[in-house]
Design a protein around this motif. Structure first.
Motif, PDB file in Angstrom:
ATOM      1  N   ARG A  73       0.854  -1.191   0.000  1.00  0.00           N
ATOM      2  CA  ARG A  73       0.000   0.000   0.000  1.00  0.00           C
ATOM      3  C   ARG A  73       0.887   1.237   0.000  1.00  0.00           C
ATOM      4  N   PRO A  74       0.624   2.218  -0.826  1.00  0.00           N
ATOM      5  CA  PRO A  74       1.460   3.429  -0.828  1.00  0.00           C
ATOM      6  C   PRO A  74       1.603   4.050   0.561  1.00  0.00           C
ATOM      7  N   GLU A  75       0.523   3.959   1.353  1.00  0.00           N
ATOM      8  CA  GLU A  75       0.587   4.530   2.704  1.00  0.00           C
ATOM      9  C   GLU A  75       1.633   3.816   3.561  1.00  0.00           C
ATOM     10  N   ASP A  76       1.719   2.486   3.425  1.00  0.00           N
ATOM     11  CA  ASP A  76       2.719   1.732   4.172  1.00  0.00           C
ATOM     12  C   ASP A  76       4.129   2.067   3.694  1.00  0.00           C
ATOM     13  N   ILE A  77       4.294   2.205   2.376  1.00  0.00           N
ATOM     14  CA  ILE A  77       5.604   2.499   1.805  1.00  0.00           C
ATOM     15  C   ILE A  77       6.115   3.848   2.301  1.00  0.00           C
ATOM     16  N   VAL A  78       5.282   4.877   2.204  1.00  0.00           N
ATOM     17  CA  VAL A  78       5.713   6.225   2.584  1.00  0.00           C
ATOM     18  C   VAL A  78       5.896   6.330   4.095  1.00  0.00           C
ATOM     19  N   PHE A  79       4.993   5.724   4.861  1.00  0.00           N
ATOM     20  CA  PHE A  79       5.127   5.749   6.313  1.00  0.00           C
ATOM     21  C   PHE A  79       6.430   5.077   6.740  1.00  0.00           C
ATOM     22  N   THR A  80       6.755   3.954   6.122  1.00  0.00           N
ATOM     23  CA  THR A  80       7.989   3.244   6.450  1.00  0.00           C
ATOM     24  C   THR A  80       9.204   4.069   6.074  1.00  0.00           C
TER      25      THR A  80
END
Length: 483
Positions: A263-270
Protein backbone atom coordinates in the motif's frame (compact mmCIF):
# COMPACT_ATOMS: atom_id res chain seq x y z
CA UNK A 1 32.84 -27.32 -12.10
CA UNK A 2 32.15 -26.22 -8.52
CA UNK A 3 31.98 -22.47 -8.03
CA UNK A 4 34.90 -21.15 -5.96
CA UNK A 5 33.78 -20.17 -2.49
CA UNK A 6 34.01 -16.50 -1.63
CA UNK A 7 36.71 -15.55 0.87
CA UNK A 8 36.58 -12.45 3.03
CA UNK A 9 39.42 -9.92 2.58
CA UNK A 10 42.69 -10.88 4.25
CA UNK A 11 42.54 -7.80 6.49
CA UNK A 12 38.91 -8.37 7.53
CA UNK A 13 38.37 -8.08 11.28
CA UNK A 14 36.83 -11.22 12.77
CA UNK A 15 36.06 -10.71 16.43
CA UNK A 16 33.47 -10.35 19.13
CA UNK A 17 31.85 -7.52 21.10
CA UNK A 18 31.29 -6.96 24.81
CA UNK A 19 30.49 -4.21 27.33
CA UNK A 20 32.19 -3.43 30.62
CA UNK A 21 28.87 -3.11 32.46
CA UNK A 22 27.87 -6.66 31.47
CA UNK A 23 31.28 -8.33 31.82
CA UNK A 24 33.67 -6.80 34.30
CA UNK A 25 32.06 -6.94 37.72
CA UNK A 26 34.32 -5.56 40.49
CA UNK A 27 31.95 -2.61 40.82
CA UNK A 28 33.51 -1.51 44.13
CA UNK A 29 37.17 -2.18 43.36
CA UNK A 30 40.01 0.38 43.06
CA UNK A 31 37.86 3.48 43.37
CA UNK A 32 35.22 2.74 40.75
CA UNK A 33 31.97 4.68 41.18
CA UNK A 34 28.40 3.49 40.67
CA UNK A 35 26.77 3.79 37.25
CA UNK A 36 23.36 3.58 35.63
CA UNK A 37 23.91 -0.14 34.99
CA UNK A 38 24.65 -0.88 38.64
CA UNK A 39 21.08 -0.17 39.75
CA UNK A 40 19.43 -2.70 37.39
CA UNK A 41 17.97 -5.25 39.81
CA UNK A 42 17.28 -8.75 38.49
CA UNK A 43 13.56 -9.53 38.22
CA UNK A 44 12.80 -13.20 37.50
CA UNK A 45 9.11 -12.43 36.90
CA UNK A 46 9.73 -10.01 34.05
CA UNK A 47 7.86 -11.03 30.89
CA UNK A 48 10.63 -11.51 28.33
CA UNK A 49 8.67 -10.74 25.20
CA UNK A 50 7.38 -7.45 26.58
CA UNK A 51 10.29 -6.48 28.80
CA UNK A 52 11.18 -3.43 26.74
CA UNK A 53 7.73 -1.88 27.20
CA UNK A 54 7.87 -2.56 30.94
CA UNK A 55 11.34 -1.07 31.27
CA UNK A 56 10.25 2.09 29.51
CA UNK A 57 7.22 2.42 31.77
CA UNK A 58 9.41 2.02 34.85
CA UNK A 59 12.31 4.32 34.05
CA UNK A 60 14.02 5.61 37.14
CA UNK A 61 13.49 8.60 39.39
CA UNK A 62 15.72 10.13 42.05
CA UNK A 63 13.88 8.05 44.64
CA UNK A 64 14.32 4.72 42.83
CA UNK A 65 18.02 5.45 42.32
CA UNK A 66 18.48 6.16 46.00
CA UNK A 67 16.54 2.99 46.89
CA UNK A 68 18.69 0.84 44.60
CA UNK A 69 21.91 2.25 46.02
CA UNK A 70 20.68 1.56 49.57
CA UNK A 71 19.24 -1.90 48.79
CA UNK A 72 21.04 -4.67 50.69
CA UNK A 73 18.76 -7.54 49.63
CA UNK A 74 18.29 -7.39 45.86
CA UNK A 75 20.70 -8.89 43.32
CA UNK A 76 22.15 -6.45 40.79
CA UNK A 77 23.86 -8.62 38.16
CA UNK A 78 25.71 -5.89 36.30
CA UNK A 79 27.70 -5.10 39.42
CA UNK A 80 29.24 -8.55 39.10
CA UNK A 81 29.13 -9.39 35.37
CA UNK A 82 30.96 -12.62 34.56
CA UNK A 83 34.09 -11.52 36.47
CA UNK A 84 36.07 -10.42 33.41
CA UNK A 85 37.88 -7.97 35.71
CA UNK A 86 39.73 -10.87 37.32
CA UNK A 87 39.64 -13.30 34.37
CA UNK A 88 40.55 -11.05 31.44
CA UNK A 89 43.78 -12.92 30.68
CA UNK A 90 41.98 -16.25 30.51
CA UNK A 91 39.17 -14.77 28.41
CA UNK A 92 41.44 -13.03 25.94
CA UNK A 93 43.46 -16.24 25.57
CA UNK A 94 40.26 -18.09 24.65
CA UNK A 95 39.40 -15.46 22.04
CA UNK A 96 42.91 -15.78 20.61
CA UNK A 97 42.50 -19.58 20.49
CA UNK A 98 39.32 -19.08 18.45
CA UNK A 99 41.40 -17.14 15.94
CA UNK A 100 39.88 -13.71 16.50
CA UNK A 101 41.96 -10.81 15.22
CA UNK A 102 39.84 -8.11 16.85
CA UNK A 103 37.95 -7.51 20.08
CA UNK A 104 35.38 -4.81 20.80
CA UNK A 105 35.08 -3.90 24.48
CA UNK A 106 34.13 -0.82 26.44
CA UNK A 107 35.87 1.20 29.11
CA UNK A 108 33.78 1.85 32.20
CA UNK A 109 33.43 5.62 32.58
CA UNK A 110 33.00 5.42 36.40
CA UNK A 111 36.21 3.40 36.66
CA UNK A 112 38.10 6.37 35.20
CA UNK A 113 36.02 9.21 36.63
CA UNK A 114 34.04 7.76 39.58
CA UNK A 115 31.73 10.79 39.82
CA UNK A 116 32.08 11.88 36.22
CA UNK A 117 32.89 15.51 36.99
CA UNK A 118 36.40 15.23 38.47
CA UNK A 119 39.30 17.15 36.96
CA UNK A 120 41.73 14.26 37.27
CA UNK A 121 41.16 10.59 36.38
CA UNK A 122 41.42 7.60 38.69
CA UNK A 123 44.86 6.15 37.92
CA UNK A 124 44.00 2.70 39.24
CA UNK A 125 41.14 2.48 36.77
CA UNK A 126 43.41 3.40 33.89
CA UNK A 127 45.97 0.83 35.00
CA UNK A 128 43.39 -1.92 34.59
CA UNK A 129 42.77 -0.93 30.95
CA UNK A 130 46.53 -0.62 30.39
CA UNK A 131 46.69 -4.33 31.12
CA UNK A 132 43.62 -5.26 29.08
CA UNK A 133 44.73 -3.37 25.97
CA UNK A 134 48.25 -4.74 26.23
CA UNK A 135 46.83 -8.26 26.54
CA UNK A 136 44.55 -7.78 23.50
CA UNK A 137 47.41 -6.49 21.35
CA UNK A 138 49.77 -9.21 22.53
CA UNK A 139 47.14 -11.75 21.43
CA UNK A 140 47.26 -10.34 17.91
CA UNK A 141 43.88 -8.64 18.12
CA UNK A 142 42.86 -5.16 17.03
CA UNK A 143 41.23 -3.39 20.02
CA UNK A 144 37.97 -1.63 19.12
CA UNK A 145 36.99 0.52 22.09
CA UNK A 146 33.61 1.92 23.07
CA UNK A 147 34.00 4.92 25.38
CA UNK A 148 30.49 4.88 26.81
CA UNK A 149 28.29 1.79 26.92
CA UNK A 150 25.34 2.42 29.26
CA UNK A 151 27.36 3.25 32.38
CA UNK A 152 26.96 6.94 33.22
CA UNK A 153 28.40 7.80 36.66
CA UNK A 154 25.35 8.30 38.89
CA UNK A 155 26.18 11.84 40.09
CA UNK A 156 25.89 13.02 36.49
CA UNK A 157 22.20 12.12 36.74
CA UNK A 158 21.39 13.07 40.30
CA UNK A 159 23.30 16.37 40.31
CA UNK A 160 23.32 17.40 36.64
CA UNK A 161 20.27 15.76 35.03
CA UNK A 162 22.14 13.67 32.44
CA UNK A 163 23.07 14.52 28.87
CA UNK A 164 20.37 17.14 28.50
CA UNK A 165 22.68 19.32 30.60
CA UNK A 166 25.43 20.87 28.41
CA UNK A 167 27.88 20.42 31.28
CA UNK A 168 28.08 16.75 30.28
CA UNK A 169 29.72 17.80 27.03
CA UNK A 170 32.65 19.09 29.05
CA UNK A 171 32.72 16.04 31.32
CA UNK A 172 32.63 13.41 28.59
CA UNK A 173 35.08 15.23 26.33
CA UNK A 174 37.48 15.38 29.28
CA UNK A 175 37.04 11.63 29.79
CA UNK A 176 37.52 10.96 26.07
CA UNK A 177 40.69 13.04 25.84
CA UNK A 178 42.18 11.12 28.76
CA UNK A 179 41.53 7.87 26.87
CA UNK A 180 42.88 9.21 23.58
CA UNK A 181 46.01 10.61 25.24
CA UNK A 182 46.66 7.32 26.99
CA UNK A 183 45.74 4.86 24.23
CA UNK A 184 45.66 6.87 21.00
CA UNK A 185 48.85 5.21 19.77
CA UNK A 186 47.52 1.73 20.56
CA UNK A 187 43.83 1.85 19.60
CA UNK A 188 42.82 2.83 16.07
CA UNK A 189 39.04 2.36 16.21
CA UNK A 190 36.91 4.24 18.76
CA UNK A 191 33.13 4.37 19.27
CA UNK A 192 32.12 7.23 21.62
CA UNK A 193 28.51 6.10 22.17
CA UNK A 194 26.90 2.68 22.03
CA UNK A 195 23.62 2.53 20.05
CA UNK A 196 23.05 6.27 20.19
CA UNK A 197 19.60 6.03 18.57
CA UNK A 198 17.75 3.88 21.14
CA UNK A 199 16.11 6.79 22.94
CA UNK A 200 12.74 5.00 22.96
CA UNK A 201 14.19 2.35 25.29
CA UNK A 202 17.26 3.90 26.89
CA UNK A 203 16.50 7.41 28.10
CA UNK A 204 17.87 6.40 31.46
CA UNK A 205 20.94 4.33 30.74
CA UNK A 206 21.98 6.07 27.49
CA UNK A 207 20.89 9.67 28.06
CA UNK A 208 20.77 9.79 31.86
CA UNK A 209 17.27 11.27 31.98
CA UNK A 210 15.23 10.62 35.12
CA UNK A 211 11.44 10.75 34.96
CA UNK A 212 11.16 13.35 37.73
CA UNK A 213 13.83 15.59 36.18
CA UNK A 214 12.01 16.28 32.92
CA UNK A 215 8.84 18.14 31.99
CA UNK A 216 9.08 17.36 28.28
CA UNK A 217 10.77 13.99 27.81
CA UNK A 218 10.79 14.00 24.00
CA UNK A 219 12.36 17.46 23.83
CA UNK A 220 14.94 16.59 26.48
CA UNK A 221 15.84 13.41 24.60
CA UNK A 222 16.65 15.36 21.44
CA UNK A 223 18.56 18.00 23.38
CA UNK A 224 20.62 15.21 24.95
CA UNK A 225 21.23 13.65 21.53
CA UNK A 226 22.38 17.03 20.18
CA UNK A 227 24.87 17.27 23.02
CA UNK A 228 26.12 13.78 22.14
CA UNK A 229 26.56 14.85 18.51
CA UNK A 230 28.69 17.77 19.70
CA UNK A 231 30.73 15.41 21.86
CA UNK A 232 31.32 13.15 18.83
CA UNK A 233 32.58 16.12 16.84
CA UNK A 234 34.84 17.42 19.63
CA UNK A 235 36.32 13.95 20.08
CA UNK A 236 36.97 13.75 16.33
CA UNK A 237 38.59 17.19 16.33
CA UNK A 238 40.91 16.20 19.18
CA UNK A 239 41.78 12.84 17.59
CA UNK A 240 42.83 14.60 14.36
CA UNK A 241 45.29 16.71 16.35
CA UNK A 242 47.00 13.92 18.26
CA UNK A 243 46.96 11.09 15.70
CA UNK A 244 45.34 11.38 12.26
CA UNK A 245 45.30 7.57 12.00
CA UNK A 246 42.64 7.31 14.73
CA UNK A 247 39.17 6.49 13.41
CA UNK A 248 36.05 7.66 15.27
CA UNK A 249 32.71 6.03 14.49
CA UNK A 250 29.01 6.48 15.14
CA UNK A 251 27.10 3.41 16.32
CA UNK A 252 23.42 2.65 15.84
CA UNK A 253 21.14 -0.18 16.81
CA UNK A 254 19.72 -1.06 13.42
CA UNK A 255 16.07 -0.08 13.21
CA UNK A 256 15.53 -0.46 9.47
CA UNK A 257 11.84 -1.11 8.88
CA UNK A 258 9.88 -3.12 6.31
CA UNK A 259 6.45 -1.96 5.09
CA UNK A 260 3.72 -4.45 6.00
CA UNK A 261 2.21 -4.26 2.51
CA UNK A 262 2.78 -2.49 -0.82
CA UNK A 263 0.00 0.00 0.00
CA UNK A 264 1.46 3.43 -0.83
CA UNK A 265 0.59 4.53 2.70
CA UNK A 266 2.72 1.73 4.17
CA UNK A 267 5.60 2.50 1.81
CA UNK A 268 5.71 6.23 2.58
CA UNK A 269 5.13 5.75 6.31
CA UNK A 270 7.99 3.24 6.45
CA UNK A 271 10.26 5.62 4.53
CA UNK A 272 9.54 8.36 7.06
CA UNK A 273 10.19 6.08 10.01
CA UNK A 274 13.45 4.87 8.44
CA UNK A 275 14.60 8.46 7.95
CA UNK A 276 13.96 9.15 11.64
CA UNK A 277 16.50 6.43 12.42
CA UNK A 278 18.98 7.51 9.74
CA UNK A 279 18.96 10.95 11.39
CA UNK A 280 21.22 9.65 14.17
CA UNK A 281 23.91 8.87 11.58
CA UNK A 282 23.08 11.70 9.17
CA UNK A 283 24.34 14.38 11.56
CA UNK A 284 27.71 12.84 12.55
CA UNK A 285 28.47 11.33 9.11
CA UNK A 286 27.10 14.10 6.85
CA UNK A 287 27.80 17.00 9.18
CA UNK A 288 24.42 18.68 9.38
CA UNK A 289 20.81 18.26 10.46
CA UNK A 290 18.57 16.95 7.65
CA UNK A 291 15.60 19.07 6.63
CA UNK A 292 13.03 16.41 7.55
CA UNK A 293 14.30 16.47 11.15
CA UNK A 294 14.13 20.25 11.42
CA UNK A 295 10.57 20.03 10.10
CA UNK A 296 9.76 17.35 12.69
CA UNK A 297 11.07 19.58 15.48
CA UNK A 298 8.99 22.52 14.24
CA UNK A 299 5.75 20.57 13.78
CA UNK A 300 6.06 18.88 17.18
CA UNK A 301 7.09 22.01 19.10
CA UNK A 302 10.51 20.55 19.98
CA UNK A 303 13.12 23.18 20.76
CA UNK A 304 16.76 22.18 20.28
CA UNK A 305 19.25 25.03 20.25
CA UNK A 306 21.63 24.53 17.31
CA UNK A 307 24.05 27.45 17.21
CA UNK A 308 26.15 28.59 14.27
CA UNK A 309 29.21 27.38 16.17
CA UNK A 310 27.54 23.96 16.53
CA UNK A 311 26.90 23.81 12.79
CA UNK A 312 30.54 24.60 11.99
CA UNK A 313 31.81 22.03 14.51
CA UNK A 314 29.61 19.30 13.07
CA UNK A 315 30.43 20.16 9.47
CA UNK A 316 34.20 20.19 10.03
CA UNK A 317 34.38 17.02 12.10
CA UNK A 318 32.36 14.29 10.42
CA UNK A 319 33.06 10.79 11.69
CA UNK A 320 34.95 8.05 9.88
CA UNK A 321 32.80 4.91 9.97
CA UNK A 322 29.36 3.54 10.81
CA UNK A 323 29.06 0.72 13.31
CA UNK A 324 25.71 -0.90 13.94
CA UNK A 325 24.20 -3.77 15.86
CA UNK A 326 21.82 -6.11 14.08
CA UNK A 327 19.71 -8.78 15.74
CA UNK A 328 16.32 -8.70 14.02
CA UNK A 329 14.22 -6.69 11.57
CA UNK A 330 11.08 -4.68 12.21
CA UNK A 331 7.84 -4.21 10.29
CA UNK A 332 5.38 -1.31 10.10
CA UNK A 333 1.69 -0.97 9.31
CA UNK A 334 0.62 2.60 8.62
CA UNK A 335 -2.91 1.82 9.86
CA UNK A 336 -1.72 0.48 13.22
CA UNK A 337 1.64 2.04 14.03
CA UNK A 338 2.63 5.58 14.96
CA UNK A 339 5.80 7.65 14.60
CA UNK A 340 6.87 6.42 18.04
CA UNK A 341 9.98 4.29 17.29
CA UNK A 342 8.79 1.65 19.76
CA UNK A 343 5.60 1.12 17.73
CA UNK A 344 6.08 -1.91 15.43
CA UNK A 345 4.05 -4.81 14.02
CA UNK A 346 4.78 -8.52 13.88
CA UNK A 347 6.08 -9.91 10.61
CA UNK A 348 4.03 -13.02 9.77
CA UNK A 349 6.84 -14.44 7.62
CA UNK A 350 9.48 -14.63 10.36
CA UNK A 351 10.08 -16.84 13.38
CA UNK A 352 11.27 -15.43 16.70
CA UNK A 353 13.25 -16.55 19.73
CA UNK A 354 11.91 -16.63 23.31
CA UNK A 355 12.48 -12.89 23.66
CA UNK A 356 10.43 -12.03 20.58
CA UNK A 357 13.45 -11.27 18.37
CA UNK A 358 12.81 -12.38 14.78
CA UNK A 359 15.41 -14.28 12.76
CA UNK A 360 16.04 -12.47 9.48
CA UNK A 361 19.53 -12.62 7.92
CA UNK A 362 18.27 -10.95 4.74
CA UNK A 363 17.36 -8.02 6.95
CA UNK A 364 21.03 -7.53 7.74
CA UNK A 365 21.97 -7.58 4.07
CA UNK A 366 19.24 -5.02 3.46
CA UNK A 367 20.46 -2.82 6.33
CA UNK A 368 24.12 -2.93 5.26
CA UNK A 369 23.12 -2.04 1.71
CA UNK A 370 20.90 0.86 2.72
CA UNK A 371 23.57 2.36 4.98
CA UNK A 372 26.28 2.01 2.34
CA UNK A 373 24.12 3.56 -0.38
CA UNK A 374 23.30 6.49 1.93
CA UNK A 375 26.72 7.23 3.46
CA UNK A 376 29.51 5.53 1.45
CA UNK A 377 31.44 5.17 4.71
CA UNK A 378 33.13 2.00 6.04
CA UNK A 379 30.80 -0.24 8.06
CA UNK A 380 31.32 -2.42 11.11
CA UNK A 381 28.86 -5.07 12.23
CA UNK A 382 29.40 -4.10 15.85
CA UNK A 383 26.96 -6.65 17.30
CA UNK A 384 25.03 -9.65 15.98
CA UNK A 385 23.92 -12.80 17.69
CA UNK A 386 21.35 -15.26 18.91
CA UNK A 387 20.27 -15.17 22.54
CA UNK A 388 19.14 -18.55 23.81
CA UNK A 389 18.79 -20.61 26.98
CA UNK A 390 21.66 -23.00 26.38
CA UNK A 391 21.70 -26.47 27.89
CA UNK A 392 25.09 -27.28 29.39
CA UNK A 393 25.85 -30.99 29.31
CA UNK A 394 29.02 -33.09 29.34
CA UNK A 395 31.20 -30.03 29.61
CA UNK A 396 29.84 -28.21 26.57
CA UNK A 397 26.79 -26.80 24.77
CA UNK A 398 25.54 -28.27 21.48
CA UNK A 399 24.33 -25.01 19.95
CA UNK A 400 23.54 -25.82 16.34
CA UNK A 401 20.79 -23.15 16.48
CA UNK A 402 23.43 -20.47 17.13
CA UNK A 403 25.70 -21.79 14.38
CA UNK A 404 22.80 -21.76 11.92
CA UNK A 405 21.87 -18.16 12.84
CA UNK A 406 25.43 -16.86 12.59
CA UNK A 407 26.15 -18.78 9.39
CA UNK A 408 23.26 -17.09 7.61
CA UNK A 409 24.24 -13.64 8.86
CA UNK A 410 27.88 -14.10 7.82
CA UNK A 411 26.57 -15.07 4.39
CA UNK A 412 24.66 -11.77 4.35
CA UNK A 413 27.91 -9.90 5.07
CA UNK A 414 29.60 -11.83 2.25
CA UNK A 415 26.87 -10.73 -0.15
CA UNK A 416 27.43 -7.10 0.80
CA UNK A 417 31.19 -7.41 0.35
CA UNK A 418 30.68 -8.83 -3.12
CA UNK A 419 28.49 -5.81 -3.91
CA UNK A 420 31.51 -3.61 -3.18
CA UNK A 421 30.46 -2.49 0.31
CA UNK A 422 33.42 -1.71 2.55
CA UNK A 423 32.62 -3.84 5.59
CA UNK A 424 35.53 -3.66 8.04
CA UNK A 425 34.50 -6.08 10.76
CA UNK A 426 32.07 -8.72 11.98
CA UNK A 427 31.81 -8.65 15.77
CA UNK A 428 29.17 -11.05 17.12
CA UNK A 429 27.80 -10.07 20.49
CA UNK A 430 28.92 -11.64 23.74
CA UNK A 431 31.51 -14.19 22.56
CA UNK A 432 31.79 -15.09 26.23
CA UNK A 433 28.40 -15.41 27.99
CA UNK A 434 27.58 -12.19 29.82
CA UNK A 435 24.72 -10.47 31.63
CA UNK A 436 21.84 -9.31 29.40
CA UNK A 437 21.57 -5.57 28.93
CA UNK A 438 17.77 -5.54 28.76
CA UNK A 439 16.72 -8.09 31.36
CA UNK A 440 19.89 -8.55 33.47
CA UNK A 441 19.60 -12.31 32.91
CA UNK A 442 22.56 -14.60 32.56
CA UNK A 443 20.37 -17.27 30.98
CA UNK A 444 19.99 -15.28 27.75
CA UNK A 445 23.28 -16.47 26.31
CA UNK A 446 25.04 -15.46 23.10
CA UNK A 447 28.54 -16.79 23.58
CA UNK A 448 30.85 -19.25 21.91
CA UNK A 449 32.13 -19.76 25.45
CA UNK A 450 29.81 -20.94 28.23
CA UNK A 451 30.13 -19.35 31.67
CA UNK A 452 29.04 -21.47 34.64
CA UNK A 453 26.86 -18.84 36.27
CA UNK A 454 23.09 -18.56 36.74
CA UNK A 455 20.75 -15.58 36.86
CA UNK A 456 21.50 -15.01 40.56
CA UNK A 457 25.25 -15.15 40.11
CA UNK A 458 25.68 -18.68 41.46
CA UNK A 459 28.24 -20.98 39.88
CA UNK A 460 31.97 -21.47 39.47
CA UNK A 461 32.22 -18.91 36.62
CA UNK A 462 34.46 -21.38 34.83
CA UNK A 463 34.58 -21.11 31.04
CA UNK A 464 33.74 -23.95 28.62
CA UNK A 465 33.95 -24.07 24.83
CA UNK A 466 30.62 -24.63 23.04
CA UNK A 467 30.26 -26.35 19.67
CA UNK A 468 30.01 -22.88 18.12
CA UNK A 469 33.51 -22.10 19.43
CA UNK A 470 35.06 -24.66 17.10
CA UNK A 471 32.75 -23.68 14.26
CA UNK A 472 33.70 -19.98 14.46
CA UNK A 473 37.35 -20.99 14.74
CA UNK A 474 36.96 -22.82 11.40
CA UNK A 475 35.11 -19.92 9.82
CA UNK A 476 37.86 -17.46 10.74
CA UNK A 477 40.66 -19.80 9.62
CA UNK A 478 38.97 -20.21 6.22
CA UNK A 479 38.26 -16.45 5.89
CA UNK A 480 34.57 -17.20 5.80
CA UNK A 481 34.69 -19.75 3.01
CA UNK A 482 33.93 -22.74 5.26
CA UNK A 483 30.61 -22.05 6.93
Amino acid sequence: MEKERFKFPANFLWGGATAACQMEGAYDVDGRGLSTSDIHRYNAKLDRVHYRKKLVENEHTLATLAAAVADQEGYYPKRYGNDFYHRYKEDIALLKEMGMNSFRFSIAWPRIFPRGDELKPNEKGLQFYDKVIQEVIAAGMEPIVTMFHYDIPLPLLTEYGGFKNPKLIEFMVRYATVLLDRYGSLVKYWIPFNQTNLIQYCSFKSLGILRDQTKNLTEDQYIAIHHQFLIDAQIKAYAKKINPAIKIGIMLADCTYYPMTCRPEDIVFTMKRNRMQYFYADVPLRGKYPGFMLRYFKENDIHVEITEADKILLKENTLDFLAFSYYYSRTLDSQKNTMNPASISENPYLKANAWGWTIDPLGMYNAISQYWDRYQKPIMIAENGFGYEDIFTDGTVHDDYRIDYLRQHIQAVAEALQDGVKVLAYLPWGPIDLVSSGTAEMSKRYGFIYVDQDDLGHGSKNRYRKDSFYWYQKVIASRGSDL
